[in-house]
Motif scaffolding. Structure first.
Motif, PDB file in Angstrom:
ATOM      1  N   LEU A 101       0.881  -0.998  -0.176  1.00  0.00           N
ATOM      2  CA  LEU A 101      -0.066   0.046   0.245  1.00  0.00           C
ATOM      3  C   LEU A 101       0.948   1.309   0.019  1.00  0.00           C
ATOM      4  N   ASP A 102       0.461   2.195  -0.554  1.00  0.00           N
ATOM      5  CA  ASP A 102       1.217   3.539  -0.850  1.00  0.00           C
ATOM      6  C   ASP A 102       0.531   4.807  -0.620  1.00  0.00           C
ATOM      7  N   GLY A 103       1.216   5.643  -0.202  1.00  0.00           N
ATOM      8  CA  GLY A 103       0.805   7.025   0.170  1.00  0.00           C
ATOM      9  C   GLY A 103       1.723   7.892  -0.766  1.00  0.00           C
ATOM     10  N   VAL A 104       0.991   9.082  -0.989  1.00  0.00           N
ATOM     11  CA  VAL A 104       2.073   9.993  -1.953  1.00  0.00           C
ATOM     12  C   VAL A 104       1.594  11.542  -1.212  1.00  0.00           C
ATOM     13  N   LEU A 105       2.710  12.367  -1.146  1.00  0.00           N
ATOM     14  CA  LEU A 105       2.342  13.725  -0.978  1.00  0.00           C
ATOM     15  C   LEU A 105       3.553  14.551  -1.697  1.00  0.00           C
ATOM     16  N   GLY A 106       3.145  15.488  -2.487  1.00  0.00           N
ATOM     17  CA  GLY A 106       4.073  16.279  -3.462  1.00  0.00           C
ATOM     18  C   GLY A 106       3.866  17.472  -3.849  1.00  0.00           C
ATOM     19  N   LEU A 107       4.817  18.126  -4.591  1.00  0.00           N
ATOM     20  CA  LEU A 107       4.525  19.297  -5.522  1.00  0.00           C
ATOM     21  C   LEU A 107       4.695  19.055  -6.846  1.00  0.00           C
ATOM     22  N   ASP A 108       3.967  19.793  -7.753  1.00  0.00           N
ATOM     23  CA  ASP A 108       3.928  19.484  -9.170  1.00  0.00           C
ATOM     24  C   ASP A 108       3.901  20.750  -9.881  1.00  0.00           C
ATOM     25  N   TYR A 109       4.886  20.842 -10.621  1.00  0.00           N
ATOM     26  CA  TYR A 109       5.080  22.022 -11.498  1.00  0.00           C
ATOM     27  C   TYR A 109       5.163  21.826 -12.994  1.00  0.00           C
ATOM     28  N   LEU A 128       3.159  -5.516   2.315  1.00  0.00           N
ATOM     29  CA  LEU A 128       2.316  -6.554   2.889  1.00  0.00           C
ATOM     30  C   LEU A 128       2.673  -8.025   2.659  1.00  0.00           C
ATOM     31  N   VAL A 129       3.267  -8.156   1.315  1.00  0.00           N
ATOM     32  CA  VAL A 129       3.753  -9.507   1.220  1.00  0.00           C
ATOM     33  C   VAL A 129       4.980  -9.277   0.280  1.00  0.00           C
ATOM     34  N   PRO A 130       6.122 -10.021   0.438  1.00  0.00           N
ATOM     35  CA  PRO A 130       6.042 -11.344   1.303  1.00  0.00           C
ATOM     36  C   PRO A 130       6.301 -11.027   2.842  1.00  0.00           C
ATOM     37  N   GLU A 131       6.666  -9.723   3.223  1.00  0.00           N
ATOM     38  CA  GLU A 131       6.781  -9.462   4.635  1.00  0.00           C
ATOM     39  C   GLU A 131       6.278  -8.180   4.960  1.00  0.00           C
ATOM     40  N   THR A 132       5.757  -7.989   6.273  1.00  0.00           N
ATOM     41  CA  THR A 132       5.163  -6.512   6.329  1.00  0.00           C
ATOM     42  C   THR A 132       6.256  -5.715   6.783  1.00  0.00           C
ATOM     43  N   ASP A 133       6.210  -4.581   6.256  1.00  0.00           N
ATOM     44  CA  ASP A 133       7.401  -3.662   6.635  1.00  0.00           C
ATOM     45  C   ASP A 133       6.820  -2.215   6.191  1.00  0.00           C
ATOM     46  N   PHE A 134       7.555  -1.057   6.797  1.00  0.00           N
ATOM     47  CA  PHE A 134       7.246   0.093   6.422  1.00  0.00           C
ATOM     48  C   PHE A 134       8.497   0.752   5.673  1.00  0.00           C
ATOM     49  N   ASP A 135       8.378   1.152   4.495  1.00  0.00           N
ATOM     50  CA  ASP A 135       9.656   2.031   3.702  1.00  0.00           C
ATOM     51  C   ASP A 135       9.245   3.388   3.552  1.00  0.00           C
ATOM     52  N   ALA A 136       9.979   4.305   4.332  1.00  0.00           N
ATOM     53  CA  ALA A 136       9.815   5.689   4.204  1.00  0.00           C
ATOM     54  C   ALA A 136      10.592   6.501   3.307  1.00  0.00           C
ATOM     55  N   SER A 137      11.470   5.724   2.782  1.00  0.00           N
ATOM     56  CA  SER A 137      12.623   6.416   1.842  1.00  0.00           C
ATOM     57  C   SER A 137      12.328   6.662   0.451  1.00  0.00           C
ATOM     58  N   GLY A 138      10.860   6.771   0.208  1.00  0.00           N
ATOM     59  CA  GLY A 138      10.330   6.846  -1.348  1.00  0.00           C
ATOM     60  C   GLY A 138      10.294   8.225  -1.709  1.00  0.00           C
ATOM     61  N   VAL A 139      11.374   8.977  -1.697  1.00  0.00           N
ATOM     62  CA  VAL A 139      11.492  10.515  -2.183  1.00  0.00           C
ATOM     63  C   VAL A 139      11.927  10.411  -3.655  1.00  0.00           C
ATOM     64  N   GLY A 140      11.198  10.897  -4.520  1.00  0.00           N
ATOM     65  CA  GLY A 140      11.516  10.945  -5.862  1.00  0.00           C
ATOM     66  C   GLY A 140      11.314  12.194  -6.716  1.00  0.00           C
ATOM     67  N   LEU A 141      12.002  12.576  -7.659  1.00  0.00           N
ATOM     68  CA  LEU A 141      12.010  13.642  -8.702  1.00  0.00           C
ATOM     69  C   LEU A 141      11.391  13.094  -9.952  1.00  0.00           C
ATOM     70  N   SER A 142      10.273  13.498 -10.566  1.00  0.00           N
ATOM     71  CA  SER A 142       9.965  13.066 -11.742  1.00  0.00           C
ATOM     72  C   SER A 142      10.164  14.224 -12.893  1.00  0.00           C
ATOM     73  N   LEU A 143      10.642  13.952 -13.900  1.00  0.00           N
ATOM     74  CA  LEU A 143      10.467  14.681 -15.129  1.00  0.00           C
ATOM     75  C   LEU A 143       9.832  14.246 -16.167  1.00  0.00           C
ATOM     76  N   ARG A 144       8.955  15.001 -16.603  1.00  0.00           N
ATOM     77  CA  ARG A 144       7.711  14.233 -17.645  1.00  0.00           C
ATOM     78  C   ARG A 144       7.801  15.316 -18.970  1.00  0.00           C
ATOM     79  N   PHE A 145       7.310  14.807 -19.894  1.00  0.00           N
ATOM     80  CA  PHE A 145       6.985  15.502 -21.096  1.00  0.00           C
ATOM     81  C   PHE A 145       5.348  15.456 -21.180  1.00  0.00           C
ATOM     82  N   THR A 146       4.717  16.566 -21.172  1.00  0.00           N
ATOM     83  CA  THR A 146       3.205  16.605 -21.105  1.00  0.00           C
ATOM     84  C   THR A 146       2.660  16.906 -22.526  1.00  0.00           C
ATOM     85  N   PHE A 147       1.349  16.345 -22.445  1.00  0.00           N
ATOM     86  CA  PHE A 147       0.635  16.292 -23.859  1.00  0.00           C
ATOM     87  C   PHE A 147      -0.964  16.031 -23.612  1.00  0.00           C
TER      88      PHE A 147
END
Length: 147
Positions: A101-109, A128-147
């Motif tokens: 399961l994922d959550g997301v909080l961010g800024l978009d420009y 949840l599978v194969p083991e239950t754990d929490f990963d808080a390291s999901g910081v990411g920068l996305s660069l996209r082409f819009t259309f």
């Protein structure tokens, strides 16, 4: 002291679709598409590898966008979603299904005069599978082409 006022509108983001790369703890490809109004779906296919394991995951996120007053093209967003994938343990060459399961909080420009979109977000995940754990390291920068 400057303050930002947050407001909702019926069409917060200024693009309908965007595709590009996501870079951070896990690198991959991201595709966003509008659901109408201020809602979008973000699909992320990513991979990560270290000395002990490697994985491939596909994440779907339902996101709600809100413009930041006096900052044209800049939105903040939040959302929830899920991940499915596979994890391979290198020392034993064993593979497992991954569900999370994922959550997301961010800024978009979105640049006004170019078909370019940048997002910076935090995507914490509960495995949840194969083991239950929490990963808080999901910081990411996305660069996209819009259309």
């Amino acid at each position: 002291m400057a303050t930002f006022a947050f407001q909702s509108t019926s069409n917060a983001q200024s693009y309908k679709n965007a595709i590009g790369g996501r870079f951070g703890a896990a690198n991959g490809v991201t595709f966003k598409t509008t659901l109408g109004g201020n809602k979008m779906i973000d699909l992320i296919a990513n991979f990560r590898s270290n000395g002990n394991y490697s994985y491939f995951r596909v994440t779907g996120l339902y996101e709600i966008y809100n413009p930041i007053s006096n900052a044209s093209g800049l939105n903040w967003y939040y959302g929830i979603g899920g991940t499915v994938g596979s994890v391979k343990y290198k020392p034993h060459n064993e593979s497992d299904l991954y569900l999370g399961l994922d959550g997301v909080l961010g800024l978009d420009y979105k640049f006004a005069d170019a078909p370019i979109n940048l997002s910076l977000d935090w995507k914490p995940a509960i495995g949840l599978v194969p083991e239950t754990d929490f990963d808080a390291s999901g910081v990411g920068l996305s660069l996209r082409f819009t259309f």
